[in-house]
Scaffold this motif. Structure first.
Motif, PDB file in Angstrom:
ATOM      1  N   GLY A 207       0.812  -1.211   0.000  1.00  0.00           N
ATOM      2  CA  GLY A 207       0.000   0.000   0.000  1.00  0.00           C
ATOM      3  C   GLY A 207       0.845   1.260   0.000  1.00  0.00           C
ATOM      4  N   LEU A 208       2.025   1.183  -0.607  1.00  0.00           N
ATOM      5  CA  LEU A 208       2.934   2.325  -0.683  1.00  0.00           C
ATOM      6  C   LEU A 208       3.156   2.696  -2.139  1.00  0.00           C
TER       7      LEU A 208
ATOM      8  N   PRO B 206       2.118   6.363   1.689  1.00  0.00           N
ATOM      9  CA  PRO B 206       0.925   5.518   1.794  1.00  0.00           C
ATOM     10  C   PRO B 206      -0.141   5.956   0.786  1.00  0.00           C
ATOM     11  N   ILE B 207      -0.831   4.984   0.191  1.00  0.00           N
ATOM     12  CA  ILE B 207      -1.809   5.279  -0.849  1.00  0.00           C
ATOM     13  C   ILE B 207      -3.115   5.823  -0.277  1.00  0.00           C
ATOM     14  N   LEU B 208      -3.871   6.478  -1.128  1.00  0.00           N
ATOM     15  CA  LEU B 208      -5.225   6.971  -0.878  1.00  0.00           C
ATOM     16  C   LEU B 208      -5.336   7.971   0.258  1.00  0.00           C
ATOM     17  N   GLY B 209      -4.235   8.567   0.659  1.00  0.00           N
ATOM     18  CA  GLY B 209      -4.288   9.554   1.734  1.00  0.00           C
ATOM     19  C   GLY B 209      -4.352   8.946   3.126  1.00  0.00           C
ATOM     20  N   LEU B 210      -4.230   7.617   3.223  1.00  0.00           N
ATOM     21  CA  LEU B 210      -4.265   6.960   4.530  1.00  0.00           C
ATOM     22  C   LEU B 210      -2.988   7.288   5.289  1.00  0.00           C
ATOM     23  N   THR B 211      -3.132   7.624   6.563  1.00  0.00           N
ATOM     24  CA  THR B 211      -1.955   7.998   7.345  1.00  0.00           C
ATOM     25  C   THR B 211      -1.382   6.836   8.128  1.00  0.00           C
ATOM     26  N   TRP B 212      -2.131   5.776   8.308  1.00  0.00           N
ATOM     27  CA  TRP B 212      -1.656   4.594   9.039  1.00  0.00           C
ATOM     28  C   TRP B 212      -0.981   3.659   8.071  1.00  0.00           C
ATOM     29  N   ASP B 213       0.210   3.204   8.411  1.00  0.00           N
ATOM     30  CA  ASP B 213       0.856   2.238   7.536  1.00  0.00           C
ATOM     31  C   ASP B 213       0.971   0.871   8.183  1.00  0.00           C
TER      32      ASP B 213
ATOM     33  N   LYS C  16       1.175  -2.502   6.169  1.00  0.00           N
ATOM     34  CA  LYS C  16       0.001  -3.334   5.951  1.00  0.00           C
ATOM     35  C   LYS C  16      -1.160  -2.589   5.299  1.00  0.00           C
ATOM     36  N   THR C  17      -0.895  -1.401   4.800  1.00  0.00           N
ATOM     37  CA  THR C  17      -1.937  -0.581   4.198  1.00  0.00           C
ATOM     38  C   THR C  17      -2.560  -1.261   2.983  1.00  0.00           C
ATOM     39  N   GLY C  18      -1.778  -2.042   2.239  1.00  0.00           N
ATOM     40  CA  GLY C  18      -2.307  -2.729   1.060  1.00  0.00           C
ATOM     41  C   GLY C  18      -3.474  -3.631   1.403  1.00  0.00           C
ATOM     42  N   LEU C  19      -3.368  -4.381   2.497  1.00  0.00           N
ATOM     43  CA  LEU C  19      -4.457  -5.263   2.929  1.00  0.00           C
ATOM     44  C   LEU C  19      -5.671  -4.449   3.362  1.00  0.00           C
ATOM     45  N   LEU C  20      -5.440  -3.366   4.089  1.00  0.00           N
ATOM     46  CA  LEU C  20      -6.541  -2.510   4.517  1.00  0.00           C
ATOM     47  C   LEU C  20      -7.314  -1.979   3.318  1.00  0.00           C
ATOM     48  N   VAL C  21      -6.625  -1.551   2.289  1.00  0.00           N
ATOM     49  CA  VAL C  21      -7.276  -1.013   1.094  1.00  0.00           C
ATOM     50  C   VAL C  21      -8.113  -2.090   0.401  1.00  0.00           C
ATOM     51  N   ILE C  22      -7.611  -3.310   0.363  1.00  0.00           N
ATOM     52  CA  ILE C  22      -8.386  -4.411  -0.228  1.00  0.00           C
ATOM     53  C   ILE C  22      -9.688  -4.608   0.543  1.00  0.00           C
ATOM     54  N   VAL C  23      -9.605  -4.621   1.864  1.00  0.00           N
ATOM     55  CA  VAL C  23     -10.804  -4.822   2.684  1.00  0.00           C
ATOM     56  C   VAL C  23     -11.770  -3.650   2.530  1.00  0.00           C
ATOM     57  N   LEU C  24     -11.259  -2.422   2.490  1.00  0.00           N
ATOM     58  CA  LEU C  24     -12.131  -1.268   2.261  1.00  0.00           C
ATOM     59  C   LEU C  24     -12.845  -1.405   0.921  1.00  0.00           C
ATOM     60  N   GLY C  25     -12.143  -1.899  -0.090  1.00  0.00           N
ATOM     61  CA  GLY C  25     -12.745  -2.113  -1.397  1.00  0.00           C
ATOM     62  C   GLY C  25     -13.821  -3.187  -1.376  1.00  0.00           C
ATOM     63  N   VAL C  26     -13.561  -4.278  -0.672  1.00  0.00           N
ATOM     64  CA  VAL C  26     -14.566  -5.349  -0.562  1.00  0.00           C
ATOM     65  C   VAL C  26     -15.822  -4.805   0.118  1.00  0.00           C
ATOM     66  N   ILE C  27     -15.642  -4.041   1.173  1.00  0.00           N
ATOM     67  CA  ILE C  27     -16.784  -3.446   1.884  1.00  0.00           C
ATOM     68  C   ILE C  27     -17.571  -2.548   0.938  1.00  0.00           C
TER      69      ILE C  27
ATOM     70  N   GLN D 186      -8.680  -6.371  15.230  1.00  0.00           N
ATOM     71  CA  GLN D 186      -8.120  -5.675  16.378  1.00  0.00           C
ATOM     72  C   GLN D 186      -7.387  -4.397  15.957  1.00  0.00           C
ATOM     73  N   ALA D 187      -6.286  -4.537  15.219  1.00  0.00           N
ATOM     74  CA  ALA D 187      -5.462  -3.369  14.882  1.00  0.00           C
ATOM     75  C   ALA D 187      -6.218  -2.361  14.023  1.00  0.00           C
ATOM     76  N   CYS D 188      -6.853  -2.806  12.954  1.00  0.00           N
ATOM     77  CA  CYS D 188      -7.569  -1.868  12.067  1.00  0.00           C
ATOM     78  C   CYS D 188      -8.791  -1.270  12.747  1.00  0.00           C
ATOM     79  N   VAL D 189      -9.436  -2.038  13.623  1.00  0.00           N
ATOM     80  CA  VAL D 189     -10.574  -1.517  14.388  1.00  0.00           C
ATOM     81  C   VAL D 189     -10.075  -0.503  15.413  1.00  0.00           C
ATOM     82  N   GLN D 190      -9.014  -0.847  16.135  1.00  0.00           N
ATOM     83  CA  GLN D 190      -8.449   0.062  17.137  1.00  0.00           C
ATOM     84  C   GLN D 190      -7.990   1.372  16.509  1.00  0.00           C
ATOM     85  N   GLU D 191      -7.431   1.309  15.298  1.00  0.00           N
ATOM     86  CA  GLU D 191      -6.980   2.513  14.602  1.00  0.00           C
ATOM     87  C   GLU D 191      -8.131   3.306  13.991  1.00  0.00           C
ATOM     88  N   GLY D 192      -9.342   2.745  13.993  1.00  0.00           N
ATOM     89  CA  GLY D 192     -10.516   3.450  13.492  1.00  0.00           C
ATOM     90  C   GLY D 192     -10.762   3.310  11.995  1.00  0.00           C
ATOM     91  N   TYR D 193     -10.026   2.411  11.322  1.00  0.00           N
ATOM     92  CA  TYR D 193     -10.218   2.231   9.885  1.00  0.00           C
ATOM     93  C   TYR D 193     -11.360   1.285   9.559  1.00  0.00           C
TER      94      TYR D 193
END
Length: 183
Positions: A29-30, A46-53, A65-76, A115-122
């Motif tokens: 995700g870089l 980091p892609i898409l303006g996301l500040t958490w990497d 791990k931003t690449g995985l987060l972006v995939i999940v955001l896309g699936v949602i 846990q991590a992505c929920v705790q970070e608010g993503y």
């Protein structure tokens, strides 16, 4: 770097850099951005303006791990703003990520997402109301809404799939109109 990595094949540097940049984008995700063309200096952003990497794991540094987060955001997004847990794991399973299995880059994906992505608010991870037996779903979290947009995620997904947003106008147009109207 040119002489060490490419040796006598330095003329292939643009192709090697392009391919390496694509891998960095998809996996971590870089985005590789050229900072100074004269000095051939690049930065990882980091892609898409996301500040958490996602690089901090406890007190140790790990891979982004931003690449995985972006995939999940896309699936949602593609599931209509809420994705059943089984759909998310099905999509990630096609990428070789399985619940309970350590991945060399992402670690244990369930812990990372719930846990991590929920705790970070993503991400939000919650039980589907009135489900018996209990079922869970993922939604965009407040930080994802604040840092990126549906349109940015859709454009990224279409770019990754090798298609422009013009080849699939209806989801992109829908996202644009929703972005203009607001939540």
């Amino acid at each position: 770097m040119l002489s060490v990595v490419l040796g006598d094949a330095q003329d292939r540097f643009p192709d090697v850099l392009r391919r390496a940049s694509e891998c960095m984008l998809l996996v971590f995700g870089l985005d590789v951005k050229e900072v100074d063309p004269g000095e051939h200096t690049y930065a990882l952003v980091p892609i898409l303006g996301l500040t958490w990497d996602g690089v901090l794991s406890g007190h140790e540094l790990s891979l982004p791990k931003t690449g995985l987060l972006v995939i999940v955001l896309g699936v949602i997004l593609l599931q209509g703003d809420r994705a059943p847990e089984e759909v998310v794991w099905g999509a990630l399973g096609s990428l070789g990520l399985c619940v309970g299995s350590e991945h060399c880059i992402y670690g244990e994906p369930r812990a990372l997402l719930t846990q991590a992505c929920v705790q970070e608010g993503y991400l939000e991870y919650r039980q589907v109301p009135h489900s018996d037996p209990a079922r869970y779903e993922f939604l965009w979290g407040p930080r994802a809404h604040a840092e990126t947009s549906r349109l940015q995620v859709l454009e990224h997904l279409f770019g990754v799939r090798g298609r422009g947003s013009r080849s699939c106008p209806s989801p992109a147009e829908e996202a644009v109109s929703e972005e203009e109207e607001g939540p």
